[in-house]
Design a protein around this motif. Structure first.
Motif, PDB file in Angstrom:
ATOM      1  N   ARG A 134      47.116  63.454 -37.674  1.00 54.88           N
ATOM      2  CA  ARG A 134      47.694  64.437 -38.590  1.00 54.88           C
ATOM      3  C   ARG A 134      49.055  63.983 -39.119  1.00 54.88           C
ATOM      4  NH1 ARG A 134      51.240  67.782 -35.591  1.00 54.88           N
ATOM      5  NH2 ARG A 134      50.934  69.705 -36.746  1.00 54.88           N
TER       6      ARG A 134
ATOM      7  N   ARG B 251      49.900  62.260 -41.645  1.00 57.27           N
ATOM      8  CA  ARG B 251      50.034  60.899 -42.180  1.00 57.27           C
ATOM      9  C   ARG B 251      49.497  60.860 -43.612  1.00 57.27           C
ATOM     10  NH1 ARG B 251      50.103  57.221 -37.658  1.00 57.27           N
ATOM     11  NH2 ARG B 251      49.748  58.455 -35.803  1.00 57.27           N
TER      12      ARG B 251
ATOM     13  N   LEU C 266      46.535  62.264 -44.714  1.00 54.23           N
ATOM     14  CA  LEU C 266      45.073  62.197 -44.921  1.00 54.23           C
ATOM     15  C   LEU C 266      44.566  63.375 -45.752  1.00 54.23           C
ATOM     16  CD1 LEU C 266      43.618  60.809 -41.568  1.00 54.23           C
ATOM     17  CD2 LEU C 266      44.307  59.644 -43.651  1.00 54.23           C
TER      18      LEU C 266
HETATM   19  C1  LIG Z   1      45.794  71.298 -41.824  1.00 59.96           C
HETATM   20  C2  LIG Z   1      45.397  69.831 -41.740  1.00 59.96           C
HETATM   21  C3  LIG Z   1      44.083  69.634 -42.460  1.00 59.96           C
HETATM   22  C4  LIG Z   1      46.517  68.976 -42.360  1.00 59.96           C
HETATM   23  O1  LIG Z   1      46.109  67.617 -42.464  1.00 59.96           O
HETATM   24  P1  LIG Z   1      47.168  66.413 -42.516  1.00 59.96           P
HETATM   25  O2  LIG Z   1      46.432  65.151 -42.795  1.00 59.96           O
HETATM   26  O3  LIG Z   1      48.014  66.475 -41.309  1.00 59.96           O
HETATM   27  O4  LIG Z   1      48.050  66.784 -43.781  1.00 59.96           O
HETATM   28  P2  LIG Z   1      48.902  65.745 -44.665  1.00 59.96           P
HETATM   29  O5  LIG Z   1      49.599  64.769 -43.734  1.00 59.96           O
HETATM   30  O6  LIG Z   1      48.093  65.158 -45.745  1.00 59.96           O
HETATM   31  O7  LIG Z   1      49.965  66.726 -45.264  1.00 59.96           O
HETATM   32  C5  LIG Z   1      49.960  67.072 -46.623  1.00 59.96           C
HETATM   33  C6  LIG Z   1      51.066  68.072 -46.846  1.00 59.96           C
HETATM   34  O8  LIG Z   1      50.700  69.329 -46.244  1.00 59.96           O
HETATM   35  C7  LIG Z   1      51.691  69.738 -45.309  1.00 59.96           C
HETATM   36  N1  LIG Z   1      50.990  70.393 -44.229  1.00 59.96           N
HETATM   37  C8  LIG Z   1      50.003  69.874 -43.496  1.00 59.96           C
HETATM   38  N2  LIG Z   1      49.576  70.790 -42.600  1.00 59.96           N
HETATM   39  C9  LIG Z   1      50.312  71.898 -42.788  1.00 59.96           C
HETATM   40  C10 LIG Z   1      50.336  73.181 -42.173  1.00 59.96           C
HETATM   41  N3  LIG Z   1      49.516  73.482 -41.157  1.00 59.96           N
HETATM   42  N4  LIG Z   1      51.207  74.094 -42.630  1.00 59.96           N
HETATM   43  C11 LIG Z   1      52.051  73.801 -43.647  1.00 59.96           C
HETATM   44  N5  LIG Z   1      52.071  72.584 -44.272  1.00 59.96           N
HETATM   45  C12 LIG Z   1      51.208  71.654 -43.837  1.00 59.96           C
HETATM   46  C13 LIG Z   1      52.396  68.476 -44.894  1.00 59.96           C
HETATM   47  O9  LIG Z   1      53.698  68.743 -44.445  1.00 59.96           O
HETATM   48  C14 LIG Z   1      52.388  67.672 -46.183  1.00 59.96           C
HETATM   49  O10 LIG Z   1      53.384  68.157 -47.056  1.00 59.96           O
HETATM   50  P3  LIG Z   1      54.065  67.198 -48.161  1.00 59.96           P
HETATM   51  O11 LIG Z   1      53.010  66.236 -48.631  1.00 59.96           O
HETATM   52  O12 LIG Z   1      54.490  68.154 -49.205  1.00 59.96           O
HETATM   53  O13 LIG Z   1      55.145  66.523 -47.415  1.00 59.96           O
HETATM   54  C15 LIG Z   1      45.236  69.419 -40.252  1.00 59.96           C
HETATM   55  O14 LIG Z   1      46.414  69.701 -39.563  1.00 59.96           O
HETATM   56  C16 LIG Z   1      44.086  70.120 -39.533  1.00 59.96           C
HETATM   57  O15 LIG Z   1      43.001  69.575 -39.473  1.00 59.96           O
HETATM   58  N6  LIG Z   1      44.271  71.323 -38.950  1.00 59.96           N
HETATM   59  C17 LIG Z   1      43.190  72.034 -38.238  1.00 59.96           C
HETATM   60  C18 LIG Z   1      42.102  72.539 -39.163  1.00 59.96           C
HETATM   61  C19 LIG Z   1      42.653  73.363 -40.313  1.00 59.96           C
HETATM   62  O16 LIG Z   1      43.586  74.125 -40.121  1.00 59.96           O
HETATM   63  N7  LIG Z   1      42.093  73.192 -41.503  1.00 59.96           N
HETATM   64  C20 LIG Z   1      42.548  73.854 -42.685  1.00 59.96           C
HETATM   65  C21 LIG Z   1      41.906  75.197 -42.793  1.00 59.96           C
HETATM   66  S1  LIG Z   1      42.595  76.095 -44.127  1.00 59.96           S
END
Ligand SMILES: CC(C)(COP(=O)(O)OP(=O)(O)OC[C@H]1O[C@@H](n2cnc3c(N)ncnc32)[C@H](O)[C@@H]1OP(=O)(O)O)[C@@H](O)C(=O)NCCC(=O)NCCS
Length: 426
Positions: free
Chosen positions: A107, A109, A111
């Motif tokens: 997470r 990074r 993705l």
């Molecule tokens: C939520 C999730 C998909 C994020 O994936 P990730 O690869 O870590 O996200 P990224 O690194 O691409 O981040 C993209 C942007 O979103 C933000 N972001 C990611 N998760 C976030 C969260 N939970 N709350 C707020 N902002 C978030 C990051 O800070 C980043 O912001 P920026 O690009 O403006 O700096 C991952 O944490 C996950 O799988 N969570 C569990 C399942 C889930 O919640 N799915 C979504 C259902 S709505």
């Protein structure tokens, strides 16, 4: 890390014949903290993905050290195309996005950003006017240009002896209890008709009738034998709405009903179903998470205090991909014109647009004229169906008025042709 993104379609409903899709499904269930998938759950999931024409997106880490399985994706994402009711029976085609997960070890990074950016660019290239999703966490998607566009109320109605309606059902039609298989048989068609007539409704996936009837619960991945159902049947014999619910009760106490799905086709079916729920014995309250924000039930109750709003949640978030296509697809009711400046960090719809509205239709063209108001793509997503007023977003600091008091005239211009309400979750 050697990360590689790919897209693919499921090939078979037989888990043994599609290990790639099975590994993807296992990653999704892990991401949402669900139980490990049985063969039956895998088969049903594959069938659902095939029936609804899903494309699956995955990121694999080819450098992941043993004993981790390199075939299991470290990030998942899926999409298919569907429709959103945009008023007066008009359908807005939409890219529907779901199954977004990133493995905890991978997470933050980028993705999600990589998958979302690719998906939105491809959906735009394919000619879709908007993308849509429903969220578990509301803080994530605005940065990608999604704005909350439809809302649902979480309500609790006390159904003790005070429960009564001003105009009780007049005997024209009847609520009948039905078994799960009968509910499943009717749920798809009743929802199809609801979708065709309800502004803000999003098309549902094919597995939903089986889910709402409890025959196969997509959350617990097994049959849910607690679910009960009833259909409102009109004098003509036509089903005009249904409700599915679960009742929970401790011995010697009154219990609670949680509505799983309630789909009315007419106001009288809505009230009749509520009159039915309000008179179930041994129950003193009914909860529902998808009530309309302007709920006729609140006014129909002789004792309005029985009705309590426990929460107000965004239902569907919309992302503009083609502003002229999206805005000309919806129904309009006022007359006038405006120029909107749209900012877009993903560079999909940025620019200035002139919107001319007359006789229920809009003409939308790019322009170099001075803008009346400026907003980002997410704010335009929020107001585009009329479910959020521009003046509210201006007050929230999300729309900038470039002419004094222009937000009030935008309110009139963007006003919806009716209540905006959706009950689809995906
Ligand atoms: C939520 C999730 C998909 C994020 O994936 P990730 O690869 O870590 O996200 P990224 O690194 O691409 O981040 C993209 C942007 O979103 C933000 N972001 C990611 N998760 C976030 C969260 N939970 N709350 C707020 N902002 C978030 C990051 O800070 C980043 O912001 P920026 O690009 O403006 O700096 C991952 O944490 C996950 O799988 N969570 C569990 C399942 C889930 O919640 N799915 C979504 C259902 S709505």
């Amino acid at each position: 890390m050697d990360l590689q993104m790919s897209t693919f379609r499921p090939r078979s409903a037989d888990p043994a014949e599609d290990p790639e899709a099975v590994a993807w499904l296992r990653a999704v269930s892990q991401g949402f903290h669900q139980d490990r998938l049985t063969d039956e759950a895998l088969g049903r999931s594959l069938q659902g993905l095939l029936d609804d024409g899903f494309t699956l997106r995955a990121v694999h880490d080819h450098d992941i050290p043993a004993p981790a399985d390199p075939r299991r994706p470290v990030a998942t994402f899926s999409s298919t195309d569907g429709t959103i009711n945009a008023g007066a029976g008009r359908m807005l085609p939409a890219r529907l996005i779901t199954d977004v997960t990133v493995r905890p070890s991978h997470r933050r990074r980028g993705l999600l950003r990589t998958m979302m950016s690719a998906e939105l660019a491809e959906a735009k290239a394919a000619g879709l006017p908007v993308a849509a999703l429903t969220v578990t966490e509301g803080g994530i998607y605005r940065r990608f240009g999604f704005g909350p566009a439809t809302f649902e109320a979480k309500i609790e109605v006390a159904t003790d002896s005070r429960f009564a309606l001003h105009t009780p059902p007049d005997g024209g039609g009847q609520v009948v209890l039905v078994d799960a298989a009968v509910l499943e048989e009717h749920a798809g068609e009743i929802f199809r008709r609801y979708h065709a007539q309800t502004l803000g409704s999003v098309q549902r996936f094919s597995v939903i009738p089986t889910h709402v009837s409890g025959l196969w619960d997509w959350s617990s991945r097994e049959e849910n034998r607690r679910v009960r159902g009833a259909i409102f049947v009109a004098e003509s014999g036509e089903p005009e709405g249904y409700v599915a619910w679960e009742a929970r009760r401790d011995p010697d106490e009154f219990g609670k009903i949680t509505v799983r799905d309630l789909v009315p086709l007419t106001p009288r079916a809505y009230l009749a179903l509520w009159d039915f729920l309000g008179h179930v014995d041994l129950i003193d309250s009914v909860r529902w998470g998808s009530a309309p924000t302007e709920d006729p039930l609140r006014f129909a109750l002789t004792e309005p205090d029985l009705y309590r709003v426990r929460g107000l949640d965004a239902n569907v978030w919309l992302r503009m991909l083609d502003v002229p296509a999206a805005l000309t697809a919806r129904a309009w009711q006022s007359t006038g014109s405006c120029v909107l400046a749209v900012e877009d960090s993903l560079d999909l719809v940025g620019g200035r647009y002139r919107i001319k509205i007359a006789d229920g239709d809009a003409e939308v063209t790019r322009t170099d004229d001075e803008a009346d108001a400026a907003m980002d793509a997410a704010a335009l997503g929020s107001i585009c169906l009329g479910g959020v007023r521009p003046s509210v977003l201006a007050a929230a600091g999300l729309i900038r008025e470039l002419r004094p008091s222009v937000a009030a005239s935008l309110d009139q211009l963007f006003a919806a042709t009716g209540p905006v309400w959706g009950i689809t979750h995906f």
